[in-house]
Structure formats: structure tokens, C-alpha cells
Write a protein that holds these residues in place. Structure first.
Motif, PDB file in Angstrom:
ATOM      1  N   PRO A  65      42.592  31.622  64.124  1.00  0.00           N
ATOM      2  CA  PRO A  65      42.438  30.488  63.206  1.00  0.00           C
ATOM      3  C   PRO A  65      40.966  30.087  63.072  1.00  0.00           C
ATOM      4  N   GLU A  66      40.650  29.391  61.998  1.00  0.00           N
ATOM      5  CA  GLU A  66      39.267  28.950  61.790  1.00  0.00           C
ATOM      6  C   GLU A  66      38.862  27.888  62.796  1.00  0.00           C
ATOM      7  N   ARG A  67      39.821  27.080  63.231  1.00  0.00           N
ATOM      8  CA  ARG A  67      39.501  25.992  64.171  1.00  0.00           C
ATOM      9  C   ARG A  67      40.658  25.803  65.134  1.00  0.00           C
ATOM     10  N   GLY A  68      40.404  25.012  66.154  1.00  0.00           N
ATOM     11  CA  GLY A  68      41.411  24.762  67.179  1.00  0.00           C
ATOM     12  C   GLY A  68      40.790  24.946  68.552  1.00  0.00           C
ATOM     13  N   ASP A  69      41.617  24.809  69.572  1.00  0.00           N
ATOM     14  CA  ASP A  69      41.193  25.013  70.953  1.00  0.00           C
ATOM     15  C   ASP A  69      41.711  26.366  71.419  1.00  0.00           C
ATOM     16  N   PHE A  70      40.791  27.233  71.841  1.00  0.00           N
ATOM     17  CA  PHE A  70      41.116  28.592  72.269  1.00  0.00           C
ATOM     18  C   PHE A  70      40.815  28.736  73.764  1.00  0.00           C
ATOM     19  N   VAL A 126      38.872  22.649  82.736  1.00  0.00           N
ATOM     20  CA  VAL A 126      39.600  22.533  81.475  1.00  0.00           C
ATOM     21  C   VAL A 126      40.238  21.143  81.411  1.00  0.00           C
ATOM     22  N   PRO A 127      40.031  20.410  80.314  1.00  0.00           N
ATOM     23  CA  PRO A 127      40.595  19.063  80.226  1.00  0.00           C
ATOM     24  C   PRO A 127      42.104  19.059  80.460  1.00  0.00           C
ATOM     25  N   GLU A 128      42.555  18.139  81.295  1.00  0.00           N
ATOM     26  CA  GLU A 128      43.977  18.047  81.629  1.00  0.00           C
ATOM     27  C   GLU A 128      44.788  17.733  80.378  1.00  0.00           C
ATOM     28  N   GLY A 129      45.876  18.457  80.197  1.00  0.00           N
ATOM     29  CA  GLY A 129      46.760  18.198  79.070  1.00  0.00           C
ATOM     30  C   GLY A 129      46.351  18.866  77.769  1.00  0.00           C
ATOM     31  N   LEU A 130      45.201  19.516  77.745  1.00  0.00           N
ATOM     32  CA  LEU A 130      44.756  20.192  76.522  1.00  0.00           C
ATOM     33  C   LEU A 130      45.681  21.369  76.222  1.00  0.00           C
ATOM     34  N   GLU A 131      46.127  21.469  74.968  1.00  0.00           N
ATOM     35  CA  GLU A 131      46.939  22.596  74.536  1.00  0.00           C
ATOM     36  C   GLU A 131      46.101  23.504  73.648  1.00  0.00           C
ATOM     37  N   PRO A 157      52.269  28.134  79.261  1.00  0.00           N
ATOM     38  CA  PRO A 157      52.980  26.933  78.832  1.00  0.00           C
ATOM     39  C   PRO A 157      52.080  25.885  78.185  1.00  0.00           C
ATOM     40  N   ARG A 158      50.773  26.110  78.201  1.00  0.00           N
ATOM     41  CA  ARG A 158      49.866  25.179  77.536  1.00  0.00           C
ATOM     42  C   ARG A 158      49.497  25.638  76.123  1.00  0.00           C
ATOM     43  N   LEU A 159      50.210  26.622  75.610  1.00  0.00           N
ATOM     44  CA  LEU A 159      50.087  26.922  74.190  1.00  0.00           C
ATOM     45  C   LEU A 159      50.594  25.717  73.385  1.00  0.00           C
ATOM     46  N   ALA A 160      49.887  25.414  72.314  1.00  0.00           N
ATOM     47  CA  ALA A 160      50.340  24.369  71.403  1.00  0.00           C
ATOM     48  C   ALA A 160      51.540  24.880  70.604  1.00  0.00           C
ATOM     49  N   PRO A 161      52.364  23.988  70.053  1.00  0.00           N
ATOM     50  CA  PRO A 161      53.437  24.443  69.176  1.00  0.00           C
ATOM     51  C   PRO A 161      52.889  25.340  68.060  1.00  0.00           C
ATOM     52  N   ASP A 162      53.549  26.469  67.853  1.00  0.00           N
ATOM     53  CA  ASP A 162      53.137  27.524  66.929  1.00  0.00           C
ATOM     54  C   ASP A 162      51.837  28.203  67.361  1.00  0.00           C
ATOM     55  N   GLY A 163      51.485  28.075  68.655  1.00  0.00           N
ATOM     56  CA  GLY A 163      50.318  28.780  69.189  1.00  0.00           C
ATOM     57  C   GLY A 163      50.678  30.188  69.633  1.00  0.00           C
ATOM     58  N   GLU A 205      52.197  39.929  72.675  1.00  0.00           N
ATOM     59  CA  GLU A 205      52.109  38.672  71.924  1.00  0.00           C
ATOM     60  C   GLU A 205      53.109  37.669  72.487  1.00  0.00           C
ATOM     61  N   VAL A 206      52.621  36.484  72.772  1.00  0.00           N
ATOM     62  CA  VAL A 206      53.479  35.364  73.180  1.00  0.00           C
ATOM     63  C   VAL A 206      53.315  34.264  72.129  1.00  0.00           C
ATOM     64  N   HIS A 207      54.418  33.856  71.530  1.00  0.00           N
ATOM     65  CA  HIS A 207      54.386  32.841  70.469  1.00  0.00           C
ATOM     66  C   HIS A 207      55.206  31.643  70.917  1.00  0.00           C
ATOM     67  N   ARG A 208      54.568  30.491  70.951  1.00  0.00           N
ATOM     68  CA  ARG A 208      55.326  29.248  71.213  1.00  0.00           C
ATOM     69  C   ARG A 208      55.877  28.742  69.892  1.00  0.00           C
ATOM     70  N   LEU A 209      57.186  28.678  69.802  1.00  0.00           N
ATOM     71  CA  LEU A 209      57.837  28.325  68.536  1.00  0.00           C
ATOM     72  C   LEU A 209      57.743  26.832  68.243  1.00  0.00           C
ATOM     73  N   HIS A 210      57.950  26.006  69.270  1.00  0.00           N
ATOM     74  CA  HIS A 210      57.970  24.563  69.045  1.00  0.00           C
ATOM     75  C   HIS A 210      57.675  23.850  70.353  1.00  0.00           C
TER      76      HIS A 210
END
Length: 210
Positions: A65-70, A126-131, A157-163, A205-210
């Protein structure tokens, strides 16, 4: 693999403080089409080249993605983090490693290539709770199965939804069994699939659906 590390080297790059002398040398590398000048040293993973597994991941992983937390798990001297930061300069890239020398090198290489969006440290930095919208990793398979499973279940498990996460693992070091384990260990909110195969490696590939 293109380069087999000695047992001593394995022990060093898994250690917080490598015992080998810190002798820096410079390389010019191409990371997903981006030219980069980097410094590497003894006591870090694949100190003399971009590791073959990392090359497979960088060649086959889809456009980030162009932006986000990686997140880059086990950053070494920073090849994956640099690729992500150069490709997505508006993203924030977190690079983590247990090896203090690797952390220093990734910080240095971010500076050399003007990547102010790379944040380097160990897991506690890494900031606590960051997805994370995206995780890329050439995970340290040789630390042992139990330690590897703990590492992956700390961060996936810290992937964001749809990450998405993309992990490159050598086939003869258990990529297929790891893929099955991840599918069982993660909840129904995740899908685990083989994304690509090349040069004896799988990209998982691991995809978090929701």
C-alpha cells in the motif's frame, strides 16, 4: 541457499551482541528496482549479499500500500525495510531484530538512503497496540520451531483488519508444514495460502479478514 552461514555465524546473528569484530563494508544493492547504498558487517544475517530468500520475497511480493504501518520481522541489515520504505515513502516501516549490530546497521542504512520513515529497534520499541497493514519477513527459521512459532504468533495477530503478511521460507526447512501450522494456530479471521514458489522457497501469504 545462495550462501550458507557457518554455525558460529548463525549463533552470532541470533545473539543480541555478536562476538565477532564489527568490520563494516559497503555494498550497492537493487531492492525491487530501487538502487541503495548500504553498510553491512560481520555477525549479521547474510552480511555479504541480499540473501536468496529475501530476494525471492522482494521479487514476488505484491505492491505494498502507499501508506500505513508496516513491519519487518528480523530486519538484519535492513534489505526488506529499505525496499518497503523506498517503495512506499508515505508509510511508516518498523524494523525489528534481537541483534544490536543489525539494529545499528538498519538505522545507518535508513540514514544513507534518506528513509526517514524507518523506525528501528527491538520488539519493545514497537508501540503497544499498533496494528500493521503489512508484514514482510524472511523469518529466522533456524532459531528452532518453538521459538519461531512464538515469534510469529506475537506479530501476525497484530495485522490490521484486511492486512497482509508475506513470509519467505525455504521448502526443505519446512515451509509447507509451517503453512499448515499457521492455518491451525490462527483464528478463523485469517487465511493462510501459498502465494508464490521460486528457487526452493515458498512465499506464504497470511490475510486477516476482519
Amino acid at each position: 541457499m545462495a550462501h550458507i552461514e557457518s554455525p558460529q555465524a548463525n549463533e552470532q546473528y541470533f545473539s543480541a551482541s555478536p562476538s565477532s569484530k564489527d568490520v563494516r563494508h559497503e555494498m550497492h544493492v537493487t531492492l525491487r528496482g530501487h538502487e541503495a547504498r548500504v553498510e553491512t558487517s560481520n555477525g549479521v544475517f547474510s552480511a555479504h549479499r541480499v540473501d536468496l530468500g529475501t530476494s525471492v520475497l522482494l521479487r514476488h511480493a505484491p505492491q505494498p500500500p502507499e501508506r500505513g504501518d508496516f513491519l519487518d520481522i528480523g530486519c538484519g541489515w535492513g534489505a526488506i525495510s529499505l525496499a518497503l520504505a523506498l517503495e512506499s515513502p508515505q508509510a511508516e516501516v518498523y524494523a525489528i531484530d534481537v541483534n544490536e549490530r543489525a539494529i545499528e546497521l538498519t538505522e545507518r542504512n535508513a540514514e544513507l538512503n534518506g528513509c526517514t520513515n524507518i523506525h528501528v529497534g527491538d520488539a519493545d520499541d514497537v508501540p503497544e497496540g499498533l496494528e500493521f497493514e503489512l508484514i514482510w519477513s524472511n523469518p529466522p527459521i533456524r532459531i528452532g520451531k518453538e521459538e519461531l512459532h512464538t515469534l510469529l504468533m506475537t506479530w501476525l495477530p497484530r495485522l490490521a483488519p484486511d492486512g497482509y503478511a508475506y513470509l519467505v521460507v525455504q521448502k526443505n526447512l519446512g515451509s509447507d508444514s509451517l503453512m499448515r501450522w499457521l492455518a491451525d494456530a490462527l483464528s478463523d479471521a485469517y487465511e493462510v495460502d501459498k502465494y508464490a514458489s521460486s528457487k526452493g522457497y515458498r512465499v506464504i501469504e497470511v490475510h486477516r479478514l476482519h
